[in-house]
Design an enzyme around this catalytic site. Structure first.
Site, PDB file in Angstrom:
ATOM      1  N   ASP A  41       0.884  -1.156   0.065  1.00 51.43           N
ATOM      2  CA  ASP A  41      -0.052   0.026   0.052  1.00 51.43           C
ATOM      3  C   ASP A  41       0.843   1.186   0.072  1.00 51.43           C
ATOM      4  O   ASP A  41       2.012   1.097   0.042  1.00 51.43           O
ATOM      5  CB  ASP A  41      -0.939  -0.160   1.052  1.00 51.43           C
ATOM      6  CG  ASP A  41      -1.789   1.157   1.384  1.00 51.43           C
ATOM      7  OD1 ASP A  41      -2.432   1.691   0.327  1.00 51.43           O
ATOM      8  OD2 ASP A  41      -2.173   1.676   2.705  1.00 51.43           O
ATOM      9  N   ASP A  43      -0.217   4.910   1.363  1.00 51.35           N
ATOM     10  CA  ASP A  43      -0.425   5.708   2.721  1.00 51.35           C
ATOM     11  C   ASP A  43      -0.086   5.004   4.075  1.00 51.35           C
ATOM     12  O   ASP A  43      -0.477   3.718   4.193  1.00 51.35           O
ATOM     13  CB  ASP A  43      -1.636   6.581   2.498  1.00 51.35           C
ATOM     14  CG  ASP A  43      -1.878   7.407   1.268  1.00 51.35           C
ATOM     15  OD1 ASP A  43      -1.119   8.264   1.297  1.00 51.35           O
ATOM     16  OD2 ASP A  43      -2.767   7.034   0.858  1.00 51.35           O
ATOM     17  N   ASP A 331      -1.505  -1.003   5.978  1.00 47.61           N
ATOM     18  CA  ASP A 331      -1.906  -0.434   7.364  1.00 47.61           C
ATOM     19  C   ASP A 331      -3.335  -0.741   7.887  1.00 47.61           C
ATOM     20  O   ASP A 331      -3.633  -0.743   9.048  1.00 47.61           O
ATOM     21  CB  ASP A 331      -1.785   1.154   7.556  1.00 47.61           C
ATOM     22  CG  ASP A 331      -2.705   1.874   6.775  1.00 47.61           C
ATOM     23  OD1 ASP A 331      -3.274   2.471   7.316  1.00 47.61           O
ATOM     24  OD2 ASP A 331      -2.591   1.999   5.445  1.00 47.61           O
TER      25      ASP A 331
END
Length: 495
Positions: A41, A43, A331
């Site tokens: 990912d 961010d 996250d």
């Protein structure tokens, strides 16, 4: 003083120095030698952001509440509180309550907030019909859409911390000023579909980060080192992000250099996760050099190209990357990891920045002493409860009070409002249970990979089940017999 001295003798020398925030923790056995493909990912995975971003999101969303939704100007007096909320909390939409829930769907006493003030435990019990339990079917978590909309919303995203804080502040304003309002309307106006959502949809966050990369992006050189290391050892890399290309390009150029795309075999932007993992229909589209959409049908995913949207089923078909040879880092436990682990058998790794602060607390002497004595006291109480004489009952009550004080002290070491994101009094939190379920590995940041050889095997430690009767800490102080003699119980009950 005497107790503290005894406990210091019980705790192994150097035990407080065994943890550090550069460690990778294993929920499941993972052999990196078997991993050929690393996915990411963007961010809070490739790019970690400073807390300054939370303040900007909060302030802008607060402004939207006042300007667009005509909320009272007085809300402006509430500045962002950096350490108020924590990830993984639940919010009762109809009651306007922020709280921490454990893995068994029970509210942790002392962690329920209306606005910025705690709600007494007695009132919480009254509000929930004499129980701390929150039924599963009311939750907005991983289990799909709730009929009529969720009554309880779980905040699993790091970006949701300013949202929780704004909800608490706005609730507090109305309560403090004795203004009648509907908590359901407030939740909708603040949430990702409205004020907080406008920050993202209107591109404010992207604009702030791109205008001051040094201020908002942390540890970019470590991301650069990780990517170099993986590629130098022949690993294939891919990126799947919901963020737009211009934003990712600016950030990756800042961290890795203008040739950052050379590291990745496939780059997918605006993927619309989690739908990317479940939608079988939405096709990939290629972006040209200017970032404009092309119209041709995608027959292959080529290195050096940028793709938008798409779906995992086409991704698997076009790449052939399947099963445990793929390790994906993200996250968000639901949007990034859950489907990949449950449906597709990929290895998953959760990035949990909060581990840095949590491990610092766990490594302190104060935490070790508190926890050891808390365990010992629990064992003593378990033994003493079989004695029914008045003196024993009085001692039991005193120990019960002391145990409660210890619990509060231990909680406050992490966060005075909500404690650790991983534990309630004695159970894992709802967040912690999901973390164990949906991630093979978890770590503070990608840079933790730099501490391990790429043929390293992560072995999870055997955590004792309750019935396996290990040498618990309380038995170091109270003896190895965890269960009272049946004769002793019978004798006491006959009195």
């Amino acid at each position: 003083m005497g107790v503290s001295h005894l406990l210091s003798d019980v705790i192994p020398p150097g035990a407080c120095n065994l943890l550090n925030s550069s460690t990778i923790y294993a929920n499941n056995e993972v052999n990196l030698a078997e991993v050929d493909i690393y996915g990411f990912d963007y961010d809070y995975t490739l790019a970690l952001y400073s807390n300054a971003l939370n303040t900007m999101i909060y302030n802008t969303a607060r402004g939207f509440l006042i300007e667009h939704f005509k909320y009272p100007e007085g809300i402006c007096k509430y500045d962002y509180i950096p350490n108020f909320a924590a990830r993984g909390l639940h919010y009762d939409i109809q009651k306007g309550l922020l709280m921490k829930i454990d893995a068994f769907h029970y509210i942790q006493p002392g962690t329920v907030y209306r606005g910025l003030n705690p709600v007494p435990d007695e009132e919480v019990l009254q509000l929930y019909g004499g129980t701390y339990h929150v039924p599963l079917q009311q939750d907005s978590g991983f289990y799909g859409k709730v009929k009529g909309g969720p009554k309880v919303k779980q905040f699993m995203d790091i970006f949701s911390i300013p949202e929780m804080t704004l909800l608490a502040a706005a609730n507090d304003f109305f309560i403090t000023n004795d203004i009648e309002y509907d908590p359901v309307h407030l939740f909708k106006d603040v949430s990702v579909s409205e004020a907080i959502g406008m920050v993202h949809l209107k591109g404010y966050m992207y604009k702030w980060v791109m205008e001051d990369l040094d201020k908002f992006i942390l540890r970019g050189e470590e991301t650069d080192a990780v990517l170099h290391r993986l590629v130098s050892q022949g690993k294939k890399l891919f990126l799947i992000t919901n963020s737009p290309f211009s934003f990712v390009d600016k950030g990756m150029t800042h961290m890795v250099g203008k040739n950052w795309r050379d590291f990745f075999d496939v780059v997918i932007v605006q993927a619309d996760k989690p739908h990317f993992f479940t939608d079988c229909i939405k096709p990939f589209r290629r972006l040209d050099g200017n970032g404009d959409l092309r119209w041709e049908r995608i027959q292959s995913l080529e290195k050096g190209q940028i793709y938008k949207q798409g779906n995992l089923f086409d991704f698997l078909r076009l790449t052939g990357w399947r099963g445990s040879k793929v390790l994906y880092f993200g996250d968000h436990l639901y949007s990034d990891l859950a489907d990949l682990m449950l449906r597709h058998g990929w290895r998953t790794a959760a990035i949990v920045p909060e581990l840095e602060q949590e491990t610092k607390v766990v490594c302190t002497d104060r935490y070790a002493l508190n926890l050891t004595w808390l365990q010992a006291l629990t064992g003593l109480m378990e033994r003493l409860q079989t004695h029914r004489d008045p003196e024993s009952k009085q001692v039991f009550q005193e120990w019960q009070s002391e145990r409660e004080e210890l619990r509060v002290m231990t909680k406050n070491l992490f966060n005075p409002q909500f404690g650790s994101i991983f534990r309630t009094c004695h159970n894992p939190t709802y967040f912690s249970r999901r973390l164990c379920r949906f991630s093979d590995l978890y770590m503070t940041s990608l840079s933790c990979l730099l501490n391990y050889d790429l043929s390293y095997t992560f072995y999870p430690r055997r955590t004792p089940l309750q019935h396996e009767a290990p040498l618990w800490m309380d038995q170091l102080c109270t003896g190895c017999m965890k269960t009272p003699y049946l004769e002793e119980i019978q004798a006491e009950s006959d009195i």
